[in-house]
Design a protein around this motif. Structure first.
Motif, mmCIF file in Angstrom:
data_model
loop_
_atom_site.group_PDB
_atom_site.id
_atom_site.type_symbol
_atom_site.label_atom_id
_atom_site.label_comp_id
_atom_site.label_asym_id
_atom_site.label_seq_id
_atom_site.Cartn_x
_atom_site.Cartn_y
_atom_site.Cartn_z
ATOM 1 N N MET A 147 -3.403 6.973 -1.400
ATOM 2 C CA MET A 147 -4.221 6.067 -0.773
ATOM 3 C C MET A 147 -5.766 6.018 -1.418
ATOM 4 S SD MET A 147 -4.393 3.960 1.589
ATOM 5 C CE MET A 147 -5.682 2.743 1.658
ATOM 6 N N PHE A 148 -6.013 7.296 -1.902
ATOM 7 C CA PHE A 148 -7.350 7.397 -2.283
ATOM 8 C C PHE A 148 -7.385 6.983 -3.801
ATOM 9 C CE2 PHE A 148 -7.455 10.381 1.281
ATOM 10 C CZ PHE A 148 -7.974 9.510 2.302
ATOM 11 N N HIS A 149 -6.487 6.953 -4.555
ATOM 12 C CA HIS A 149 -6.448 6.557 -6.006
ATOM 13 C C HIS A 149 -5.963 5.261 -6.165
ATOM 14 C CE1 HIS A 149 -2.357 8.030 -6.999
ATOM 15 N NE2 HIS A 149 -2.427 8.957 -6.229
ATOM 16 N N SER A 150 -4.998 5.012 -5.316
ATOM 17 C CA SER A 150 -4.620 3.658 -5.502
ATOM 18 C C SER A 150 -4.314 2.935 -4.211
ATOM 19 C CB SER A 150 -2.822 3.825 -6.047
ATOM 20 O OG SER A 150 -2.766 4.630 -6.889
ATOM 21 N N TRP A 151 -5.428 2.421 -3.869
ATOM 22 C CA TRP A 151 -5.373 1.663 -2.438
ATOM 23 C C TRP A 151 -4.417 0.462 -2.383
ATOM 24 C CZ3 TRP A 151 -6.626 -3.408 -2.703
ATOM 25 C CH2 TRP A 151 -6.955 -3.970 -3.956
ATOM 26 N N TRP A 152 -4.132 -0.197 -3.208
ATOM 27 C CA TRP A 152 -3.190 -1.302 -3.216
ATOM 28 C C TRP A 152 -1.890 -0.961 -2.769
ATOM 29 C CZ3 TRP A 152 -5.304 0.686 -7.593
ATOM 30 C CH2 TRP A 152 -4.633 1.207 -8.409
ATOM 31 N N TYR A 153 -1.513 0.206 -3.018
ATOM 32 C CA TYR A 153 -0.111 0.574 -2.771
ATOM 33 C C TYR A 153 0.394 0.340 -1.145
ATOM 34 C CZ TYR A 153 4.128 3.416 -3.162
ATOM 35 O OH TYR A 153 5.477 4.048 -3.205
ATOM 36 N N ALA A 154 -0.625 1.017 -0.204
ATOM 37 C CA ALA A 154 -0.270 0.825 1.166
ATOM 38 C C ALA A 154 -0.905 -0.572 1.523
ATOM 39 C CB ALA A 154 -0.799 1.868 1.947
ATOM 40 N N THR A 155 -1.843 -1.166 1.058
ATOM 41 C CA THR A 155 -2.604 -2.106 1.546
ATOM 42 C C THR A 155 -1.709 -3.567 1.636
ATOM 43 O OG1 THR A 155 -4.660 -1.387 0.676
ATOM 44 C CG2 THR A 155 -4.728 -3.763 1.360
ATOM 45 N N PHE A 156 -1.004 -3.828 0.765
ATOM 46 C CA PHE A 156 -0.369 -5.243 0.711
ATOM 47 C C PHE A 156 0.792 -5.200 1.462
ATOM 48 C CE2 PHE A 156 -3.074 -5.376 -3.428
ATOM 49 C CZ PHE A 156 -3.682 -6.746 -3.094
#
Lengths: 290, 340, 300, 326
Positions: free
Chosen positions: A252-261
């Motif tokens: 989450m903290f370095h690749s926010w897009w992973y869980a967001t979409f």
């Protein structure tokens, strides 16, 4: 029917969202950039099943959203956009199958119990009492844990958890519809019990059931995603939204897009079902139409 | 029917429900798995000796009915077996974790119930005005969002990007928990007069309890709104107006009390949803409660703990429902207290 | 009484004179002081018109506190009143007055009833309580909207007798809305007959029943079976009541009227005084009168 | 005598159990119909009048076997309905039909008029679709509707029209006996007149027998030949309509007639108001059920229940005041 929806903007939006999701599910192969392959594997229990595999490419991992990967890539370099697109298929399959099966069981048991009353009714109501006295998410977790990890097992667990609600709802409906004089009229012209139940009672109890079904399609999706999230659903690597959020959580903290979409996809689908359900309720319930 | 008769009747009805719950959990643990022994041993990778030992311990070679009585006997002695992850009895783990979850759910209720009811009233009074639309949109988003995703997003935004709230846990690192009296950090801090732990524990509660309560708030908001609207069309509200009461008194006194009756029931039922949601919320905020314990147990294939958790939550929920039902009878004089 | 909420209901035009003051121009606060105090209303459904979660006595006491116990105490300082220490005492007084009011409407054990919730009482009892509540402040006008439609005949008779008796004692004007011609004949001094939003005939009760001049009134009286006469076949008004979204042009009754002429289709008739105390809205009332005479002579 | 009785009720009782207490045991009964005897002659209209909750609707249902009686027997066309076989009962039941009070709840909202009226034909007579169509059309015309109404749904009709559809459905199987359960109380007065006239016409045309249940005495007076007055599950007076309206004997009948407002301002009478309200059927008062409200009660009324006795020819009364004279 359509002109009734026009009265409420929100339900119209819901209808459009759902049609949009269905469209994506059908045309996923044309919309996605990457595509899964399907392989047959043997499970821990010794049975065999089809599993979904996505190409792994470690050079491309954690690419932020750009014009090539609209939603970025994940820790194995897979395209999140494509996985979200294919995820619609699994999600719709889960909610439709679960709600459909639970409704059928609920209609049959609830209808019979409500119409005939007496001992059958008493037993059914006690059984549903027991089912409803365990929070449904927790019951689903326990059942899914006992069955073992797979999408089919999640669906089975959810059906088991969901049918009592429908049985209750339909029983209540049948009890109130049974009071209508047209039921008595049918009896006086010589109709037998089954004809009365299936021709006169159940068709008229459908309106509130339809609302509940639509709203539950969203609710089932949420619970299924939750089960996947704690590791009870699809095997790792499947394009399932809950599972993707679960693996994205670590990054989450370095690749926010992973869980967001994937999460946004869930929100949109569930929102669609809820808006649509509310719209149907407003249309079918004259009390709220004022 | 008199009140005491109703209470006795409700307590007696508890017995079949509890028996039913044990039957369900028994079926889940002993009948559904392909091989219960393997399930209890922690999956197919377990040692054959362990599996054999468990088979003996759970009497899995006996007929089902006998198994059930062994199972029931264990439950009556509060023996939920051993947690393989934590290597201690399940009951011990859960008693340790319970207060944290209890504190979290209570706070979630304290946030969601007043906000939901208030929002519902405002929405109903200002029907089809801007404030109505805004509250309705918040509400519908509230029950359309996966709770674990909401938790992640809030955590990312409010604790990582703009770090105004703590990331996880019940207390700041370095602080020692207050002396355990009730197990609820907030209350313990007040009792021991420890301001540091009080403020820290409240500070840590904000994000998890808001996340957990959000869906409940949304649901209550919608319920209150629609029942308010329904009640405001009733004859007795017209009567109240015809008496010459001001609109404020009509709404706050005559309409609200009737409208809250269904809301109260739902609030009680929502307690169960909160316990379920705790499994997801706690594991994200690393909240040391029984929800996180259950989530870890599921991931670690610790079947004993999952089942122990399930049955304990079911019992808590049944009792909570009983309390709500009794409350309901106090609020609504029409409830003929179970008479048919 | 301006009880129809706005929206959807709106008074488009006109005035309502009550004691020479136009109610339409009043503010909400002024109206609140008139409602329940000078004009009261009782409704058709005694089952739903009382609030189910408050005791009957408290509901009656509420009006008394509001309008009577303290002349200063109107809605403006209702909130203020909530904080006062004398609240308990005043409530007690009002409750006692409520019991008095219940006794006034011939409820046998008023103390017991005052402490009951509405669902514990029968329909007749609730309607009495409703009347007690609405008469507690001695209003000048009581609007009774189908007050006995939901009740049994024996109970209906009790309620009607009660209303008559109270009217005699208190001198309240009663505006009775009903579809039952029998009740009108028993209770009323003057009648207005309404059809599709218009008053078509108005006058003293005797004149209307003896000598109805509007064809609708005549049809209505002819179509009810009576216990005092033997009739072989009831008279029938052809057609159905029109909807008010698209009412017929001209006189709204013309499609069902056997006296209908061209003018009836074009111009809505005005209410004119045909004799003392008798108003009719019909273009052809003279012909109606004439045919009546013919019928009468034929019978002879 | 026996021959022209189309239906005869003997000692009919209809009790509904009430479950109560901690274990939901049956403790009390609602005595909706308590020991009722009467017969209806072929071709007549028999009025049954009483206030709400006196059991008159239940009695109508019991007669046509929609609810089997708790005890007692019903004889229809000379056959005892509790003794004959099930298939025979099914056949006989088709000769008894019912028209309900609430026209909007008595028609299935999801069926077209054709389906509603055609359903009895479809179930009971194996005839072709076209013939059903023809028969339905005929029935519609009989009740004053026409072809254009055939494929519409009930909500498109007014109350009076719905009631006509209900009548058509009842007529579909060519019954001999029809129970009319408050068929006009949900309608406007001007519509009521039309429906009442329709009933009279149909009776002449098809030689029907009616049981007309209502709370409205003026309707009874208009339509029926003989009347029974019911109070708290019992028949208290039974007589020809003429006789009853001329000279009521039972104090309840007298009070009931006095309570009715007469639409004629010249007849200004004071109501004879009887005190109290209809008793509950769960714990009715002992003895004569009317005694707590009766202005003429005597000591015996509290203890012994009076029986229905023929005072004059065709005039039955259940009251102690008259039993002494006999």
């Amino acid at each position: 029917m359509l002109h009734l929806f026009r009265r409420s903007l929100l339900s119209m939006i819901g209808l459009i969202l759902i049609l949009f999701i269905i469209f994506i599910a059908i045309f996923a192969p044309y919309l996605a950039i990457q595509h899964p392959t399907y392989v047959e594997v043997s499970t821990e229990q010794g049975t065999r099943r089809i599993e979904e595999r996505w190409d792994i490419n470690f050079q491309d991992k954690f690419i932020p959203p750009n014009s090539e990967h609209y939603f970025g890539t994940d820790d194995f370099g897979r395209d999140i956009y494509s996985m979200v697109i294919y995820g619609t298929q699994i999600s719709l399959k889960i909610c439709l199958m679960v709600v459909f099966s639970a409704t059928i069981i609920g209609i049959i048991l609830g209808g019979i119990a409500g119409y005939f009353g007496g001992k059958i009714d008493e037993i059914l109501m006690r059984v549903t009492d027991v089912f409803l006295s365990i929070p449904y998410l927790i019951l689903a977790i326990a059942v899914a844990a006992a069955l073992g990890r797979s999408i089919e097992n999640i669906m089975m667990a959810l059906v088991l958890v969901w049918w009592p609600q429908y049985a209750r709802l339909l029983r209540g409906q049948v009890l109130s519809i049974r009071e209508n004089q047209y039921v008595e009229a049918a009896r006086s012209i010589g109709a037998n019990n089954w004809r009365i139940l299936f021709r006169h009672v159940i068709p008229n109890s459908f309106a509130p059931l339809l609302v509940q079904i639509t709203l539950d399609l969203g609710a089932v999706l949420l619970v299924a995603a939750g089960l996947s999230f704690i590791g009870l659903g699809a095997p790792p690597g499947t394009a399932e939204w809950g599972l993707m959020i679960s693996s994205g959580r670590m990054h989450m903290f370095h690749s926010w897009w992973y869980a967001t979409f994937p999460g946004l996809a869930i929100v949109i689908t569930v929102l669609g079902f809820n808006l649509l359900g509310d719209g149907i309720r407003d249309i079918t319930d004259p009390k709220l139409r004022r | 029917m008199k009140t005491w008769e109703y209470i006795v009747r409700r307590l007696l009805l508890l017995i079949p429900v509890l028996i039913g719950v044990t039957i369900i959990t028994f079926v889940i643990s002993h009948v559904i798995p392909a091989d219960p022994a393997i399930a209890f041993a922690g999956g197919p990778k377990a040692q054959p000796e362990t599996i054999e030992r468990i088979r003996e311990e759970l009497h899995l070679n006996e007929p089902l009915l006998v198994q059930y009585f062994y199972y029931l006997n264990d439950l009556l002695h509060l023996n939920f077996g051993k947690s393989y992850l934590e290597s201690r009895p399940v009951l011990e783990s859960i008693t340790q974790y319970f207060p944290a979850t209890f504190e979290l759910t209570i706070f979630a209720m304290l946030i969601s119930v007043p906000l939901g009811i208030l929002g519902g009233i405002i929405s109903a009074i200002r029907r089809n005005k801007l404030s109505d639309h805004i509250t309705r949109i918040i509400a519908i988003l509230g029950y359309s969002m996966p709770i674990f995703w909401l938790a992640l997003m809030l955590q990312y935004l409010l604790a990582y990007q703009f770090p105004i709230l703590p990331l996880e846990g019940r207390l700041s690192i370095g602080l020692i928990a207050p002396q355990s009296i009730t197990g609820l950090y907030v209350i313990d801090s007040i009792l021991t007069g420890n301001i540091n732990t009080l403020s820290a524990s409240l500070y840590h509660l904000i994000l998890p309890s808001f996340t957990l309560g959000f869906a409940t708030m949304a649901l209550l908001l919608r319920m209150t709104r629609s029942s308010m609207l329904e009640v405001m069309g009733m004859d007795y509200v017209r009567t109240a107006r015809a008496k010459g009461l001001s609109e404020r008194v009509v709404i706050m006194k005559h309409a609200l009390r009737n409208a809250l009756i269904p809301t109260i029931t739902v609030s009680g039922l929502q307690f169960g949803a909160l316990l379920g949601g705790a499994v997801l919320t706690e594991s994200i905020f690393n909240w040391p409660g029984m929800g996180r314990f259950a989530a870890n147990a599921v991931m670690g294939l610790d079947f004993n703990s999952v089942m122990g958790f399930t049955i304990i939550v079911a019992i808590i929920y049944v009792i909570a429902n009983l309390i709500v039902d009794l409350l309901y009878a106090v609020i609504d004089p029409r409830v003929k207290l179970g008479g048919e | 009484m301006r009880l129809i909420p706005d929206p959807p209901g709106k008074i488009i035009d006109g005035e309502i004179k009550f004691k020479d003051e136009d109610l339409i121009k009043k503010t909400d606060l002024e109206l609140q002081n008139i409602r329940g105090n000078e004009i009261s209303m009782i409704f058709q459904e005694p089952m739903t018109a009382l609030n189910p979660v408050f005791k009957i006595g408290d509901q009656i006491a509420e009006v008394i506190i509001l309008h009577e116990s303290n002349p200063k105490l109107n809605n403006k300082n209702y909130r203020f009143y909530n904080k006062r220490k004398i609240r308990k005492k005043m409530e007690k007084q009002a409750f006692e007055k409520a019991i008095e009011a219940l006794k006034m409407v011939n409820i046998p054990d008023a103390e017991k009833v005052a402490n009951q919730y509405p669902h514990e009482c029968s329909g007749g009892m609730r309607q009495r309580a409703m009347i007690a509540m609405m008469l507690a402040c001695d209003p000048d006008l009581l609007i009774a909207d189908e007050p006995t439609t939901a009740l049994d005949v024996t109970v209906q008779a009790q309620i009607l007798a009660l209303m008559k008796d109270l009217q005699k004692r208190k001198g309240t004007a009663i505006w009775l809305i009903t579809h039952n011609l029998g009740i009108i004949a028993e209770m009323c001094d003057r009648v207005g007959v309404m059809y599709a939003g218009y008053i078509v005939e108005m006058g003293s009760t005797e004149l209307i029943f003896d000598n109805p001049d509007h064809p609708y009134t005549r049809g209505l009286i002819g179509s009810i079976p009576k216990i005092t006469e033997d009739i072989d076949e009831l008279e029938i008004i052809p057609g159905n009541v029109p909807n008010l979204i698209e009412p017929p042009s001209g006189c709204r009754f013309h499609p069902r009227c056997k006296f209908c002429k061209q003018i009836c289709k074009e111009k809505p008739p005005e209410l004119i005084e045909v004799e003392k105390n008798h108003y009719v809205a019909c273009h052809r009332y003279k012909e109606v009168k004439y045919s009546e005479l013919v019928d009468f002579l034929k019978k002879k | 005598m026996e021959k022209d009785q189309i239906i005869k009720a003997k000692n009919i009782k209809e009790y509904f159990p009430i479950r109560k207490g901690i274990f939901s045991t049956v403790k009390e009964y609602v005595k909706a119909v308590d020991n009722v005897n009467f017969y209806i002659k072929k071709g007549e209209t028999f009025g049954l009048v009483g206030e709400s909750g006196c059991g008159k609707t239940t009695l109508g249902r019991t007669l046509i076997q929609l609810i089997p009686p708790t005890s007692g027997t019903v004889c229809f066309m000379g056959k005892n309905l509790s003794e004959i076989s099930k298939s025979e009962l099914r056949k006989l039941r088709l000769h008894m039909q019912i028209v309900f009070q609430d026209p909007s709840s008595s028609l299935n909202p999801r069926m077209t008029v054709k389906q509603i009226i055609g359903e009895p034909l479809k179930i009971n007579k194996k005839i072709k679709n076209e013939e059903i169509n023809k028969k339905v059309l005929l029935l519609l015309k009989t009740v004053g509707l026409d072809e254009q109404h055939m494929y519409r749904f009930p909500h498109e009709f007014s109350g009076g029209q719905k009631q006509r559809i209900g009548v058509a459905r009842a007529l579909a199987l060519n019954p001999d006996f029809i129970v009319l359960d408050e068929p006009t109380s949900a309608l406007d007065v001007s519509v009521q007149a039309k429906i009442l006239n329709l009933f009279k016409d149909l009776q002449k045309k098809f030689n029907l027998t009616y049981l007309f249940i209502t709370h409205d005495l003026s309707v009874i007076k208009y339509i029926s030949d003989r009347v029974a007055v019911m109070y708290a599950g019992k028949i208290v007076e039974l007589s020809t309509t003429k006789e009853l309206f001329k000279k009521q004997l039972h104090p309840y009948s007298i009070a009931l007639l006095c309570c009715i407002p007469i639409p004629d301002p010249k007849i200004k009478k004071e109501f004879i108001v009887i005190k109290g309200e209809v008793p509950s059927l769960i714990n009715p008062p002992p003895g004569c059920k009317f005694h707590p409200r009766c202005p003429k009660r005597i000591s015996i009324c509290k203890k012994i229940e009076p029986e229905l006795i023929e005072i004059k020819k065709e005039h039955f009364v259940a009251c102690h005041l008259y039993q002494k004279k006999v």
